[in-house]
Design a protein around this motif. Sequence first.
Motif, short mmCIF file in Angstrom:
data_model
loop_
_atom_site.label_atom_id
_atom_site.label_comp_id
_atom_site.label_asym_id
_atom_site.label_seq_id
_atom_site.Cartn_x
_atom_site.Cartn_y
_atom_site.Cartn_z
N MET A 1 9.50 46.50 16.36
CA MET A 1 10.47 47.01 17.62
C MET A 1 11.16 48.28 17.57
SD MET A 1 11.18 43.83 20.41
CE MET A 1 10.06 42.76 20.86
N SER A 2 11.51 48.29 17.97
CA SER A 2 12.50 49.85 17.96
C SER A 2 13.63 49.13 18.47
CB SER A 2 11.93 51.16 18.74
OG SER A 2 12.19 50.89 20.09
N GLU A 3 14.59 49.91 17.78
CA GLU A 3 16.06 49.27 18.78
C GLU A 3 16.33 48.85 20.25
OE1 GLU A 3 20.51 50.82 17.39
OE2 GLU A 3 19.62 50.51 15.85
N THR A 4 16.11 50.70 20.64
CA THR A 4 15.67 50.60 22.15
C THR A 4 14.76 49.53 22.77
OG1 THR A 4 15.63 53.39 21.94
CG2 THR A 4 15.09 52.19 24.23
N THR A 5 13.60 49.06 22.21
CA THR A 5 13.00 48.29 23.25
C THR A 5 13.60 46.84 23.39
OG1 THR A 5 11.56 48.97 22.23
CG2 THR A 5 11.35 46.21 23.16
N ILE A 6 14.68 46.31 21.78
CA ILE A 6 15.74 44.98 21.63
C ILE A 6 16.61 45.83 22.91
CG2 ILE A 6 16.84 44.20 20.20
CD1 ILE A 6 15.44 44.94 18.08
N ASP A 7 17.43 46.79 23.04
CA ASP A 7 18.94 47.12 23.94
C ASP A 7 18.27 47.08 25.67
OD1 ASP A 7 20.41 49.62 22.37
OD2 ASP A 7 19.92 47.61 22.07
N THR A 8 17.43 47.11 25.76
CA THR A 8 16.93 47.56 26.68
C THR A 8 16.85 45.28 27.44
OG1 THR A 8 14.51 48.31 26.45
CG2 THR A 8 15.87 49.60 27.51
N ASN A 9 15.96 45.10 26.39
CA ASN A 9 15.38 43.95 26.84
C ASN A 9 16.04 42.84 26.72
OD1 ASN A 9 12.74 44.41 26.96
ND2 ASN A 9 12.42 43.31 24.80
N ALA A 10 17.33 43.37 25.49
CA ALA A 10 18.90 42.39 26.19
C ALA A 10 19.79 42.89 26.71
CB ALA A 10 19.55 42.57 24.99
N LEU A 11 19.50 44.29 27.92
CA LEU A 11 20.30 44.52 29.13
C LEU A 11 20.05 43.61 29.51
CD1 LEU A 11 22.60 45.74 30.19
CD2 LEU A 11 20.90 48.04 29.38
N GLY A 12 18.04 43.55 30.15
CA GLY A 12 17.36 43.06 31.31
C GLY A 12 18.07 41.63 30.75
N GLU A 13 18.22 41.37 30.26
CA GLU A 13 18.75 39.67 30.32
C GLU A 13 19.93 39.30 30.95
OE1 GLU A 13 17.65 37.23 26.37
OE2 GLU A 13 15.64 38.13 25.70
N LYS A 14 20.84 40.20 30.57
CA LYS A 14 21.94 39.73 30.54
C LYS A 14 21.76 40.73 32.43
CE LYS A 14 25.98 41.31 27.57
NZ LYS A 14 26.95 42.64 27.14
N ILE A 15 21.39 41.15 32.91
CA ILE A 15 21.09 41.82 34.46
C ILE A 15 20.91 40.68 35.21
CG2 ILE A 15 20.51 43.46 36.32
CD1 ILE A 15 20.24 45.21 33.77
N VAL A 16 20.06 40.12 34.93
CA VAL A 16 19.01 38.75 35.31
C VAL A 16 20.32 37.54 35.39
CG1 VAL A 16 18.24 36.81 34.84
CG2 VAL A 16 16.76 38.55 34.81
N ARG A 17 21.48 37.65 34.36
CA ARG A 17 22.27 36.23 34.22
C ARG A 17 23.01 37.05 35.47
NH1 ARG A 17 22.35 35.64 28.95
NH2 ARG A 17 23.50 37.50 28.55
N VAL A 18 23.98 38.22 35.61
CA VAL A 18 24.26 38.47 36.40
C VAL A 18 23.60 37.96 38.16
CG1 VAL A 18 25.23 41.26 38.03
CG2 VAL A 18 25.36 40.38 35.43
N LEU A 19 22.84 38.21 38.15
CA LEU A 19 21.92 38.50 39.55
C LEU A 19 22.00 37.11 39.93
CD1 LEU A 19 18.73 41.05 39.05
CD2 LEU A 19 20.74 40.82 39.99
N LYS A 20 21.95 35.96 39.03
CA LYS A 20 22.03 34.61 38.75
C LYS A 20 23.14 34.05 39.55
CE LYS A 20 17.49 33.06 36.30
NZ LYS A 20 17.57 31.56 35.60
N THR A 21 24.36 34.81 39.88
CA THR A 21 25.80 35.33 40.34
C THR A 21 26.12 35.13 41.39
OG1 THR A 21 26.79 36.63 39.58
CG2 THR A 21 26.80 35.16 37.70
N ILE A 22 24.48 35.66 42.12
CA ILE A 22 24.59 36.28 43.59
C ILE A 22 23.97 35.37 44.83
CG2 ILE A 22 24.47 37.88 44.61
CD1 ILE A 22 24.44 40.26 42.39
N TYR A 23 24.59 34.72 45.54
CA TYR A 23 24.02 33.36 46.29
C TYR A 23 23.45 34.15 48.43
CZ TYR A 23 24.47 30.30 42.93
OH TYR A 23 24.15 29.31 41.54
#
Length: 108
Positions: A1-23
């Motif tokens: 797995m390339s570093e970019t893939t890991i980066d974008t997946n990790a970022l995607g998870e962070k984005i989901v965590r942020v989205l879960k703070t919006i009601y």
Amino acid sequence: MSETTIDTNALGEKIVRVLKTIYDPEIPVDIYELGLIYDVFVNEDHEVKVLMTLTTPNCPVAETLPVEVQEKVKSLNEVKDAEVELTFDPPWSQDLMSEEAKLELGLL
């Protein structure tokens, strides 16, 4: 797995965590669990596009909710830019809610 893939997946998870703070102001469940977020795209330049819907086209937060989503996603250090696209295709329905959201609202 390339570093970019890991980066974008990790970022995607962070984005989901942020989205879960919006009601949704009318429903005590976050917009992610409600199923209002249809997709999150992250490119190699860390530009983010969020495809989302609202519970109804004339939702009282139609003007403010997408702006809040965009600002919170953009506030992440790794995100270079963020864009929110609203769609009503397919229209939102209770079927899009997570089991957790349905439980929270007494629908199960």
